[in-house]
Each structure stands twice: as structure tokens, then as C-alpha cells.
Design an enzyme around this catalytic site. Structure first.
Site, PDB file in Angstrom:
ATOM      1  CG  HIS A 157      -2.104  -0.888   1.097  1.00  0.00           C
ATOM      2  ND1 HIS A 157      -2.036  -2.227   1.400  1.00  0.00           N
ATOM      3  CD2 HIS A 157      -3.393  -0.663   0.697  1.00  0.00           C
ATOM      4  CE1 HIS A 157      -3.215  -2.791   1.193  1.00  0.00           C
ATOM      5  NE2 HIS A 157      -4.056  -1.861   0.767  1.00  0.00           N
ATOM      6  CE  LYS A 161      -3.834  -0.581   4.866  1.00  0.00           C
ATOM      7  NZ  LYS A 161      -5.104   0.061   5.274  1.00  0.00           N
TER       8      LYS A 161
END
Length: 273
Positions: A157, A161
Site C-alpha cells: 500500500h 497507510k
């Protein structure tokens, strides 16, 4: 429910919130409310202007309590502590919820379960149709391979995040563990370092990558002797998550009070593997 559902969006100023506003408009549903923190400079802004789709006549509010009366369902992709407060308000008002918040503690999940005895709640770590189809494929692979392979989950990600592994990676691990009759909390291995010794085939490994602007990538490997099967899902933008959440919002309005997941919304729980 025959009429278009009246949908409220929480965290309207965030990346996901703005995409959700776009998704509601694209689906032809009614954006009934958009909410931000009361101290946010975005309060009072037109939600459509905020999302880059032009004026929609809905001003960003700083109070969920003030707008609940206008909503049939609330979509919440915020933070665990905030979601816990939102659940209490929606429960009191009898308003359905679609929750995509990840990183919730066991206590917060228990609060969600309790709220779902009073209002219908869809809770999923990932609302992408593709991800949920992938999970069904993982259940099939786990059932066929059983204990004959090593299983690894790799997720990547963007650098912003804050939780790891991702909720989707854990959801995939749970699906595999449940299929194999294992308890994920007992068999999960998060990263490896140093002298780890031989791999225990009963374990399910998780590896996390964070960097740049990766929207979300998940690969599960079923690794045997002489062959390897990989199931991969790659998201290239957030609209697929948002569109799925809006689909769930339209679906859950008028349902009986309980906790649902995206597989319920898509009818995948009726598909036997």
C-alpha cells in the site's frame, strides 16, 4: 427499498470520502449528508465542489448528529475511535451503516457486533468486487490444497497507510484459516528476521510493503513442491472500493438488524466451493 437511498458520507474531506461522494453521484443515488470533524476548515463547503464534481447543494457538516435525520444509511471509512462514536449515534437514530474502517481493536469490533443487533451494518475490510471474488477463489484453493502447501500473504500500500498488515490481507488470511480449520491468531506469522528455523506448514505468513502511491495490491501464494499457485488482486484507483461501498449502502437499507459483509451484498455466500 424502492426509492433511492439517502446516503451520508463520513470523513468527506479525505481521499476516500471524496471518492465516495463521486461514487454516490455516479450511481444516481441521493447524497444526503457529508460530514467532517467540527474543527475542519472544510465545514460549510459544498460537498460536490470538494469532490471535484461541481456543486451538489449539500454543505459539509461538522456534526453527524445534526444530519442523521436526513439519512437512510451512513458510509464510514474514518478511524477506529471515530467509528465507535459514529456507531453509537447511528444505533440511537436507527440508521444503517456501511463501515470500511480498518485497524479496529477486538473491543471496538465487539461494540460493532453489539450495535448490529439493533441496526443493519455492513462491515468489510475491502468493498472491491474483485477482492471479494478473489477471497472466494482463496477458499477454493485452500480447500483443494489443504495441508500440502505453504501459504504466504503479501500486501503493498501507499506510504500513508498507518495499519499493517492491511485489513484486506487479514480478511484473506481469515478466509483461508477458516477453510483449513485453523485459528488465524494462533498460526499467523508477521514478517521474519534472524534465525527463524524451518517453516511450520501450519502457519500463514504475512509480509507488508509500504511506499509511494500504491492503492492496494494483495498476492496469496500456495507454495508446494514443484509448483506454486498465486492469486493476485491489484487496485489502480479507489473508485472500485467506493463503488462497492455505495452498492452495499443501497443494498443494506431496509434489511434486518445484523452484521453483514460484502459477500452477503454480492451473493457470494450462496456460492459453494
Amino acid at each position: 427499498m424502492s426509492a433511492a437511498p439517502r446516503i451520508g458520507i463520513l470523513g468527506a474531506g479525505g481521499r476516500m470520502g471524496r471518492t465516495l461522494i463521486q461514487a454516490v453521484q455516479q450511481a444516481g443515488y441521493q447524497l444526503a449528508a457529508a460530514v467532517e470533524r467540527p474543527e475542519s476548515s472544510l465545514v460549510g463547503t459544498d460537498a460536490g465542489e470538494l469532490a471535484g464534481i461541481g456543486s451538489v447543494g449539500v454543505k459539509v457538516s461538522g456534526s453527524l448528529a445534526d444530519v442523521l435525520k436526513d439519512c437512510d444509511v451512513i458510509i464510514d471509512f474514518t478511524a477506529p475511535a471515530a467509528t465507535a462514536q459514529h456507531l453509537k449515534l447511528c444505533r440511537e437514530a436507527g440508521v444503517a451503516m456501511v463501515i470500511g474502517t480498518t485497524g479496529m481493536s477486538d473491543e471496538q469490533k465487539a461494540e460493532l457486533d453489539e450495535a448490529a443487533t439493533h441496526i443493519p451494518v455492513v462491515y468489510a475490510a475491502n468493498y472491491s468486487v474483485g477482492v471479494n471474488v478473489s477471497i472466494k477463489l482463496l477458499e477454493l484453493a485452500a480447500k483443494v490444497f489443504g495441508d500440502t502447501v505453504d501459504i504466504e500473504v503479501i500486501e503493498a500500500h501507499h506510504r500513508h497507510k498507518v495499519d499493517a498488515p492491511s485489513g484486506t490481507a487479514l480478511m484473506m488470511g481469515e478466509a483461508i484459516a477458516d477453510t483449513l480449520g485453523r485459528n488465524l491468531k494462533e498460526v499467523a506469522v508477521y514478517g521474519r528476521e534472524g534465525h527463524t528455523g524451518p517453516r511450520d506448514r501450519q502457519t500463514i505468513g504475512f509480509e507488508t510493503i509500504r511506499g509511494g502511491d500504491i492503492v492496494g495490491e494483495h498476492t496469496v501464494m500456495f507454495i508446494g513442491e514443484g509448483e506454486r499457485v498465486e492469486v493476485t488482486h491489484k487496485a489502480t484507483n479507489r473508485m472500485n472500493f467506493a463503488a462497492g461501498a455505495v452498492r452495499a449502502a443501497a443494498w443494506v437499507v431496509g434489511r434486518e438488524a445484523r452484521k453483514y459483509d460484502m459477500k452477503d451484498v454480492l451473493g457470494l455466500n450462496d456460492v459453494q466451493v
